[in-house]
Design a protein around this motif. Sequence first.
Motif, short mmCIF file in Angstrom:
data_model
loop_
_atom_site.label_atom_id
_atom_site.label_comp_id
_atom_site.label_asym_id
_atom_site.label_seq_id
_atom_site.Cartn_x
_atom_site.Cartn_y
_atom_site.Cartn_z
N ASP A 8 -4.88 -0.01 -8.59
CA ASP A 8 -4.53 -1.42 -8.04
C ASP A 8 -4.12 -2.17 -9.05
O ASP A 8 -4.68 -2.30 -10.00
CB ASP A 8 -5.80 -1.92 -7.29
CG ASP A 8 -5.60 -3.33 -6.64
OD1 ASP A 8 -4.50 -3.83 -6.72
OD2 ASP A 8 -6.58 -3.83 -6.18
N PHE B 36 -7.24 1.61 6.28
CA PHE B 36 -7.00 0.44 5.24
C PHE B 36 -6.61 -0.84 6.05
O PHE B 36 -7.30 -1.82 6.29
CB PHE B 36 -6.37 0.34 3.98
CG PHE B 36 -6.81 -0.70 2.80
CD1 PHE B 36 -7.49 -0.29 1.99
CD2 PHE B 36 -6.27 -1.66 3.00
CE1 PHE B 36 -7.93 -1.52 1.12
CE2 PHE B 36 -6.43 -2.87 2.14
CZ PHE B 36 -7.14 -2.61 0.98
N LEU C 127 1.09 -1.15 0.09
CA LEU C 127 -0.04 -0.04 0.01
C LEU C 127 0.90 1.33 -0.08
O LEU C 127 1.38 1.28 0.71
CB LEU C 127 -0.95 0.07 1.30
CG LEU C 127 -2.20 -0.78 1.26
CD1 LEU C 127 -1.89 -2.42 1.29
CD2 LEU C 127 -3.07 -0.47 2.43
N ASP D 298 3.71 -2.15 8.79
CA ASP D 298 3.42 -0.65 8.73
C ASP D 298 4.43 0.31 8.97
O ASP D 298 5.06 0.24 10.03
CB ASP D 298 2.31 -0.54 9.75
CG ASP D 298 1.43 0.70 9.62
OD1 ASP D 298 2.01 1.66 8.51
OD2 ASP D 298 0.51 1.27 10.36
N GLU D 299 4.97 0.84 7.48
CA GLU D 299 6.23 1.61 7.72
C GLU D 299 7.21 1.10 8.57
O GLU D 299 8.02 1.69 9.34
CB GLU D 299 5.74 3.13 8.48
CG GLU D 299 4.48 3.88 7.59
CD GLU D 299 4.87 4.49 6.39
OE1 GLU D 299 6.01 4.33 5.95
OE2 GLU D 299 3.85 4.81 5.74
N VAL E 161 2.85 -1.48 4.07
CA VAL E 161 2.56 -0.21 4.25
C VAL E 161 3.77 0.86 4.09
O VAL E 161 4.33 0.79 5.00
CB VAL E 161 1.39 0.29 5.22
CG1 VAL E 161 1.09 1.74 5.25
CG2 VAL E 161 0.26 -0.59 5.30
N LYS F 102 -3.95 5.02 4.52
CA LYS F 102 -3.10 3.68 4.52
C LYS F 102 -3.54 3.03 5.79
O LYS F 102 -3.81 1.82 5.67
CB LYS F 102 -1.98 3.74 4.07
CG LYS F 102 -1.77 4.50 2.73
CD LYS F 102 -0.06 4.61 2.32
CE LYS F 102 0.87 5.22 3.52
NZ LYS F 102 0.62 6.58 3.50
N SER F 103 -3.36 3.72 6.87
CA SER F 103 -3.42 2.93 8.08
C SER F 103 -4.98 2.46 8.38
O SER F 103 -5.17 1.38 8.81
CB SER F 103 -3.01 3.84 9.21
OG SER F 103 -1.72 4.25 9.22
N ILE G 215 -3.18 4.69 -2.69
CA ILE G 215 -4.45 5.40 -2.01
C ILE G 215 -4.13 6.78 -1.86
O ILE G 215 -2.93 7.14 -1.67
CB ILE G 215 -4.44 4.56 -0.58
CG1 ILE G 215 -4.72 2.97 -0.68
CG2 ILE G 215 -5.62 5.42 0.39
CD1 ILE G 215 -4.97 2.61 0.46
N LYS G 216 -4.97 7.49 -2.22
CA LYS G 216 -4.68 8.94 -2.29
C LYS G 216 -6.39 9.60 -1.97
O LYS G 216 -7.34 9.19 -2.60
CB LYS G 216 -4.52 9.60 -3.55
CG LYS G 216 -4.25 10.91 -3.75
CD LYS G 216 -3.76 11.33 -5.01
CE LYS G 216 -3.66 12.73 -5.42
NZ LYS G 216 -3.32 13.15 -6.73
N GLY H 253 1.22 5.42 -0.81
CA GLY H 253 0.55 6.85 -0.78
C GLY H 253 0.86 7.69 0.17
O GLY H 253 1.72 7.38 0.97
N HIS I 88 5.59 4.81 2.37
CA HIS I 88 5.59 5.83 1.17
C HIS I 88 6.47 5.69 0.33
O HIS I 88 6.66 6.53 -0.47
CB HIS I 88 6.06 7.37 2.26
CG HIS I 88 5.07 7.61 3.30
ND1 HIS I 88 5.56 7.42 4.64
CD2 HIS I 88 3.86 8.07 3.35
CE1 HIS I 88 4.71 8.01 5.34
NE2 HIS I 88 3.75 8.22 4.61
#
Length: 271
Positions: free
Chosen positions: A235, A55, A44, A179-180, A210, A52-53, A227-228, A46, A212
């Motif tokens: 996708d 989601f 993911l 996540d990051e 997830v 994102k989080s 995701i924006k 964005g 950036h």
Amino acid sequence: MAQTDAAGREVPLFRIRDASVVRGGKTILHVGDFSLAEGEHVALLGPNGAGKSTFIQLLTREVAPLWREEPPVLFRGQARPRLDEVRRTLGIVSSTMHDQVRVHLPVIDIVTGGLFGTLGLPLRREVGETDRALAADALERLGIAGLADRDVMTLSTGQVRRVLVARELVRDPQVLIFDEPCTGLDPEGMYHVRKTMSTLAAEGRSVVLVTHYPEDIVPAIGRVLLIKDAEVFADGPKAELLTSDVMSALFDVPLVASEADGWYALRGAYA
């Protein structure tokens, strides 16, 4: 192992359809149609605040979407799965988890605690040799067995991040959510965390990342979800989406994307 429905069709691990998360009267995420197969990997990508989080929280059941007659989120075909089943299936590693590591404990105790959902060994519960063996195996598989007896507070940031992965891996989850995971790491730490993601993907686990940064997307992850503005922007295969034009549109700044040996990178397109 993938499950099938009455017609013999494979049931996705996750299915999200027409899901809206609303807070304070504002939609902070809408997902039209998304599914993830057992063993499939996805990244993911964005901007900050894109959703994102949120989601990920849909997947983990930490947030609930607006009610629909047809349930918007399914886990292995179930609209109301048991939470312990969801938690048993998912392992989650994030840079924010690092902030919780503020105790002087041996690494082996931190990892063993993952079996019980505790940071360190649980109180008033017997921890056996089998539990410690599982923790030692998780450390070995990630190439950090030598850290087992170290005080976790003496480790580098990158080492602690890998210990936290081992803490999730000890429960043998089928899905690892990162996540990051590379936030705050130096190049060495990033290298080892990315290598860890590749190792887990090679074991047949689903890896959900997830981030950036396309640089975090290991070659094993072939699909990206962009995701924006609280919506799914795109996708599809990363080779089609990790391009200069798409990345520039996603982040609203001119960017140049490049690829080498399955790894992608971005740089600013400065005049």
